[in-house]
Design a protein around this motif. Sequence first.
Motif, PDB file in Angstrom:
ATOM      1  N   SER A  90     104.402 -89.383  54.741  1.00 23.45           N
ATOM      2  CA  SER A  90     104.456 -88.127  54.000  1.00 23.45           C
ATOM      3  C   SER A  90     105.218 -88.338  52.710  1.00 23.45           C
ATOM      4  O   SER A  90     105.958 -89.319  52.560  1.00 23.45           O
ATOM      5  CB  SER A  90     105.112 -87.027  54.841  1.00 23.45           C
ATOM      6  OG  SER A  90     106.436 -87.376  55.169  1.00 23.45           O
ATOM      7  N   ALA A  91     105.034 -87.431  51.789  1.00 27.94           N
ATOM      8  CA  ALA A  91     105.717 -87.528  50.506  1.00 27.94           C
ATOM      9  C   ALA A  91     107.223 -87.351  50.688  1.00 27.94           C
ATOM     10  O   ALA A  91     107.678 -86.606  51.566  1.00 27.94           O
ATOM     11  CB  ALA A  91     105.174 -86.482  49.548  1.00 27.94           C
ATOM     12  N   ASN A  92     107.985 -88.015  49.868  1.00 33.07           N
ATOM     13  CA  ASN A  92     109.439 -87.955  49.934  1.00 33.07           C
ATOM     14  C   ASN A  92     109.943 -86.612  49.401  1.00 33.07           C
ATOM     15  O   ASN A  92     109.495 -86.134  48.367  1.00 33.07           O
ATOM     16  CB  ASN A  92     110.035 -89.093  49.114  1.00 33.07           C
ATOM     17  CG  ASN A  92     111.513 -89.263  49.365  1.00 33.07           C
ATOM     18  OD1 ASN A  92     111.960 -89.173  50.502  1.00 33.07           O
ATOM     19  ND2 ASN A  92     112.264 -89.493  48.308  1.00 33.07           N
ATOM     20  N   PHE A  93     110.868 -85.984  50.126  1.00 32.26           N
ATOM     21  CA  PHE A  93     111.443 -84.727  49.660  1.00 32.26           C
ATOM     22  C   PHE A  93     112.850 -84.566  50.208  1.00 32.26           C
ATOM     23  O   PHE A  93     113.264 -85.235  51.158  1.00 32.26           O
ATOM     24  CB  PHE A  93     110.583 -83.532  50.103  1.00 32.26           C
ATOM     25  CG  PHE A  93     110.642 -83.221  51.578  1.00 32.26           C
ATOM     26  CD1 PHE A  93     111.579 -82.315  52.077  1.00 32.26           C
ATOM     27  CD2 PHE A  93     109.780 -83.839  52.472  1.00 32.26           C
ATOM     28  CE1 PHE A  93     111.645 -82.036  53.438  1.00 32.26           C
ATOM     29  CE2 PHE A  93     109.840 -83.558  53.829  1.00 32.26           C
ATOM     30  CZ  PHE A  93     110.775 -82.651  54.312  1.00 32.26           C
ATOM     31  N   CYS A  94     113.580 -83.647  49.599  1.00 31.56           N
ATOM     32  CA  CYS A  94     114.857 -83.208  50.147  1.00 31.56           C
ATOM     33  C   CYS A  94     114.843 -81.688  50.203  1.00 31.56           C
ATOM     34  O   CYS A  94     114.083 -81.038  49.486  1.00 31.56           O
ATOM     35  CB  CYS A  94     116.030 -83.715  49.305  1.00 31.56           C
ATOM     36  SG  CYS A  94     116.079 -83.081  47.618  1.00 31.56           S
ATOM     37  N   LEU A  95     115.658 -81.117  51.081  1.00 31.60           N
ATOM     38  CA  LEU A  95     115.677 -79.675  51.298  1.00 31.60           C
ATOM     39  C   LEU A  95     117.004 -79.104  50.798  1.00 31.60           C
ATOM     40  O   LEU A  95     118.078 -79.586  51.162  1.00 31.60           O
ATOM     41  CB  LEU A  95     115.499 -79.358  52.778  1.00 31.60           C
ATOM     42  CG  LEU A  95     115.323 -77.885  53.144  1.00 31.60           C
ATOM     43  CD1 LEU A  95     114.020 -77.338  52.566  1.00 31.60           C
ATOM     44  CD2 LEU A  95     115.353 -77.709  54.660  1.00 31.60           C
ATOM     45  N   ILE A 149     111.810 -74.123  59.556  1.00 28.93           N
ATOM     46  CA  ILE A 149     111.352 -74.744  58.315  1.00 28.93           C
ATOM     47  C   ILE A 149     110.939 -76.188  58.529  1.00 28.93           C
ATOM     48  O   ILE A 149     109.928 -76.655  57.970  1.00 28.93           O
ATOM     49  CB  ILE A 149     112.460 -74.676  57.241  1.00 28.93           C
ATOM     50  CG1 ILE A 149     112.628 -73.247  56.745  1.00 28.93           C
ATOM     51  CG2 ILE A 149     112.156 -75.614  56.075  1.00 28.93           C
ATOM     52  CD1 ILE A 149     113.844 -73.063  55.857  1.00 28.93           C
ATOM     53  N   ASP A 150     111.690 -76.921  59.330  1.00 26.31           N
ATOM     54  CA  ASP A 150     111.504 -78.369  59.420  1.00 26.31           C
ATOM     55  C   ASP A 150     110.067 -78.795  59.709  1.00 26.31           C
ATOM     56  O   ASP A 150     109.499 -79.591  58.942  1.00 26.31           O
ATOM     57  CB  ASP A 150     112.458 -78.951  60.460  1.00 26.31           C
ATOM     58  CG  ASP A 150     112.382 -80.463  60.511  1.00 26.31           C
ATOM     59  OD1 ASP A 150     112.834 -81.118  59.547  1.00 26.31           O
ATOM     60  OD2 ASP A 150     111.852 -80.995  61.504  1.00 26.31           O
ATOM     61  N   PRO A 151     109.409 -78.325  60.779  1.00 27.86           N
ATOM     62  CA  PRO A 151     108.032 -78.787  61.024  1.00 27.86           C
ATOM     63  C   PRO A 151     107.046 -78.311  59.964  1.00 27.86           C
ATOM     64  O   PRO A 151     106.058 -79.000  59.670  1.00 27.86           O
ATOM     65  CB  PRO A 151     107.698 -78.198  62.396  1.00 27.86           C
ATOM     66  CG  PRO A 151     108.607 -77.027  62.536  1.00 27.86           C
ATOM     67  CD  PRO A 151     109.865 -77.398  61.833  1.00 27.86           C
ATOM     68  N   VAL A 152     107.314 -77.141  59.374  1.00 26.32           N
ATOM     69  CA  VAL A 152     106.399 -76.601  58.366  1.00 26.32           C
ATOM     70  C   VAL A 152     106.461 -77.425  57.085  1.00 26.32           C
ATOM     71  O   VAL A 152     105.428 -77.829  56.539  1.00 26.32           O
ATOM     72  CB  VAL A 152     106.708 -75.119  58.087  1.00 26.32           C
ATOM     73  CG1 VAL A 152     105.855 -74.597  56.934  1.00 26.32           C
ATOM     74  CG2 VAL A 152     106.486 -74.277  59.341  1.00 26.32           C
ATOM     75  N   ILE A 153     107.666 -77.704  56.617  1.00 24.70           N
ATOM     76  CA  ILE A 153     107.766 -78.420  55.346  1.00 24.70           C
ATOM     77  C   ILE A 153     107.372 -79.885  55.496  1.00 24.70           C
ATOM     78  O   ILE A 153     106.865 -80.509  54.561  1.00 24.70           O
ATOM     79  CB  ILE A 153     109.179 -78.264  54.733  1.00 24.70           C
ATOM     80  CG1 ILE A 153     109.134 -78.575  53.229  1.00 24.70           C
ATOM     81  CG2 ILE A 153     110.198 -79.124  55.457  1.00 24.70           C
ATOM     82  CD1 ILE A 153     108.223 -77.667  52.429  1.00 24.70           C
TER      83      ILE A 153
END
Length: 306
Positions: A90-95, A149-153
């Motif tokens: 998956s694409a790299n992201f931070c929350l 949020i975690d599984p959705v994002i």
Amino acid sequence: MLSQANAPCKRRAFAQNFAGPMAALGDVNGLCKLGNPALAQREWSETVPYRFSLSLAVLLCAVPPALAEPLFPNSVVSNDLDFIREDEPSANFCLRYEGVSRAEMVDKRHDNLFADDVLIFNAIFDGGKSVGIWVHPDVGDKAKAETLIDPVIRAVARLPEPMRNLLSHVVIHEGNETAFAEDLGRFFVMYSENIRSRIATNDIPETVFHESVHATLDVPHASSAEWLAAQTADGQFVTEYAAEHPGAEDMAESALFAWAMLKYPGRLPPAVESRVAALMPNRLAYFESLFANWEVPRPQTNGTPC
């Protein structure tokens, strides 16, 4: 489950190798319906820059009525197919948590548009793209919000980048309604209990993909002349849900099958791939053109605090 031997695999080869003049295929489909494969073969040879044998015309025309029926009631919860896998890159992201604010929280249960004390998060992806996640205060505190949020994002991070780049935000409510999307606003809405139930059935990635198609592709594609021509030429639908709502749901229902087949060949069972190719060859060609330069996400670590 259909046997692979009964599936019209030649139509799949045609769909993959002939992404050109769909109108010609529509003409041939009409000749097939008239029961005249010989005329269909001659029409092909005169209309498109390829040569087709009479035997191929017969194979393409001789689709039993049972094979023209939709494959499933719907694309997400009525089957056990893994269109998108949990362990995929998956694409790299931070929350990042931004605090609370008044926000527009569209809810299918009533017409109240705004809510106060909404928990505002932003998922920030490599390259600077940000997708908002707005959680209604009825869900609970920040920790409870992050659990939803975690599984959705993470499913958003598995979307094709062109779709993710168009996605504005995600709304999460407390409740047990099914998800829906706002195409002009470029967002979709999910409900806490439905999120939990779809986690249990491993359907969150497919749900997010489906709603993201509504939010990012329906406008302008679902009403485009090219899509409508492909839909008309095919004349059949991959799911009952798409057949019942061709204008509103066909693109989102069909896109999930197309993405899996075009980007991960062999992921779906052979009989399913053959049936899909038989039901929607022109729409597969449409998606093949649309997805042509879309890369699957690269392996990354993600989800760390910003």
